[in-house]
Design a protein around this motif. Structure first.
Motif, PDB file in Angstrom:
ATOM      1  N   ALA A   1       0.834  -1.199   0.000  1.00 51.24           N
ATOM      2  CA  ALA A   1       0.000   0.000   0.000  1.00 51.24           C
ATOM      3  C   ALA A   1       0.869   1.250   0.000  1.00 51.24           C
ATOM      4  CB  ALA A   1      -0.924  -0.004   1.215  1.00 51.24           C
TER       5      ALA A   1
ATOM      6  N   ARG B   1       0.417   5.388   0.866  1.00 46.75           N
ATOM      7  CA  ARG B   1      -0.464   6.404   1.443  1.00 46.75           C
ATOM      8  C   ARG B   1      -0.324   7.699   0.665  1.00 46.75           C
ATOM      9  NH1 ARG B   1      -0.808  10.552   5.524  1.00 46.75           N
ATOM     10  NH2 ARG B   1      -2.657  10.222   6.822  1.00 46.75           N
TER      11      ARG B   1
ATOM     12  N   PRO C   1      -6.904  11.077   3.652  1.00 47.93           N
ATOM     13  CA  PRO C   1      -5.884  10.046   3.504  1.00 47.93           C
ATOM     14  C   PRO C   1      -6.457   8.825   2.772  1.00 47.93           C
ATOM     15  CG  PRO C   1      -6.636  10.134   5.778  1.00 47.93           C
ATOM     16  CD  PRO C   1      -7.360  11.211   5.033  1.00 47.93           C
TER      17      PRO C   1
ATOM     18  N   ALA D   1      -5.313   4.968   0.853  1.00 45.92           N
ATOM     19  CA  ALA D   1      -4.325   3.916   0.608  1.00 45.92           C
ATOM     20  C   ALA D   1      -4.524   3.395  -0.806  1.00 45.92           C
ATOM     21  CB  ALA D   1      -4.484   2.785   1.619  1.00 45.92           C
TER      22      ALA D   1
ATOM     23  N   ASP E   1      -7.614   5.412   4.147  1.00 46.24           N
ATOM     24  CA  ASP E   1      -6.381   4.946   4.779  1.00 46.24           C
ATOM     25  C   ASP E   1      -6.473   4.828   6.286  1.00 46.24           C
ATOM     26  OD1 ASP E   1      -3.578   4.213   4.780  1.00 46.24           O
ATOM     27  OD2 ASP E   1      -3.197   6.200   5.619  1.00 46.24           O
ATOM     28  N   THR E   2      -7.590   5.161   6.883  1.00 45.11           N
ATOM     29  CA  THR E   2      -7.678   5.142   8.343  1.00 45.11           C
ATOM     30  C   THR E   2      -8.545   3.975   8.807  1.00 45.11           C
ATOM     31  OG1 THR E   2      -7.478   7.539   8.341  1.00 45.11           O
ATOM     32  CG2 THR E   2      -8.235   6.507  10.380  1.00 45.11           C
TER      33      THR E   2
ATOM     34  N   SER F   1      -3.046   4.122  10.235  1.00 47.43           N
ATOM     35  CA  SER F   1      -2.879   4.132   8.787  1.00 47.43           C
ATOM     36  C   SER F   1      -2.876   2.701   8.247  1.00 47.43           C
ATOM     37  CB  SER F   1      -1.569   4.823   8.400  1.00 47.43           C
ATOM     38  OG  SER F   1      -1.325   4.662   7.017  1.00 47.43           O
TER      39      SER F   1
ATOM     40  N   ALA G   1      -2.185   1.926   5.220  1.00 49.07           N
ATOM     41  CA  ALA G   1      -1.088   1.786   4.261  1.00 49.07           C
ATOM     42  C   ALA G   1       0.148   1.162   4.896  1.00 49.07           C
ATOM     43  CB  ALA G   1      -0.741   3.131   3.646  1.00 49.07           C
TER      44      ALA G   1
ATOM     45  N   CYS H   1      -4.898  -4.188   8.774  1.00 55.51           N
ATOM     46  CA  CYS H   1      -4.326  -3.226   9.703  1.00 55.51           C
ATOM     47  C   CYS H   1      -3.237  -3.915  10.528  1.00 55.51           C
ATOM     48  CB  CYS H   1      -5.416  -2.665  10.613  1.00 55.51           C
ATOM     49  SG  CYS H   1      -4.801  -1.469  11.816  1.00 55.51           S
TER      50      CYS H   1
END
Length: 107
Positions: A16, A18, A25, A27, A41-42, A49, A51, A62
Motif C-alpha cells: 500500500a 499512502r 488520507p 491507501a 487509509d484510516t 494508517s 497503508a 491493519c
C-alpha cells in the motif's frame, strides 16, 4: 474533480501507498491482477494508517489489531473493526492515477 495522486510506477505490487488528497488520507494498492484500488487509509477500529499494513489477495490488513478490509468494498472482513472504510473510483490516464476524494464507489 479528479486529482492526480501518483504515477502507476510509484506503486509496488501488493504493497500500500499512502496519499493525501484534499485532506483525505487514501491507501493505494496494486494487486496481483494488476488492478489499482483506493480505499480510506484510516482503520475504523483504531485510527491507524492502513497503508502501513499488509496486502493479501484482495484485502488490506491493519498492522495494529489485524482487521482486514476488502479492497473492493471497504468492508471489514475480520474483527475488531466493524465499520467499513470508503472506496474511491480510480482512473488511470497515461500512466498516472487520478482520484476524486469527494466521490466514493457505490458497493
Amino acid at each position: 474533480m479528479s486529482t492526480r495522486v501518483a504515477a502507476l510506477a510509484d506503486l509496488t505490487l501488493n504493497q500500500a501507498l499512502r496519499v493525501v488528497v484534499d485532506g483525505t488520507p487514501i491507501a493505494l494498492v496494486l494487486d496481483a491482477q494488476g488492478e489499482v484500488h483506493a480505499i480510506g487509509d484510516t482503520c475504523t477500529h483504531g485510527d491507524i494508517s492502513l497503508a502501513e499494513g499488509f496486502v493479501e489477495g484482495e484485502t488490506l490488513e491493519c498492522w495494529a489489531h489485524g482487521s482486514a478490509f476488502s479492497l473492493k468494498t471497504g468492508k471489514p472482513l475480520t474483527l475488531p473493526a466493524y465499520e467499513p472504510v470508503p472506496v474511491y473510483a480510480v482512473e488511470l490516464r497515461d500512466g498516472d492515477i487520478f482520484i476524486d476524494p469527494t466521490v466514493t464507489k457505490e458497493i
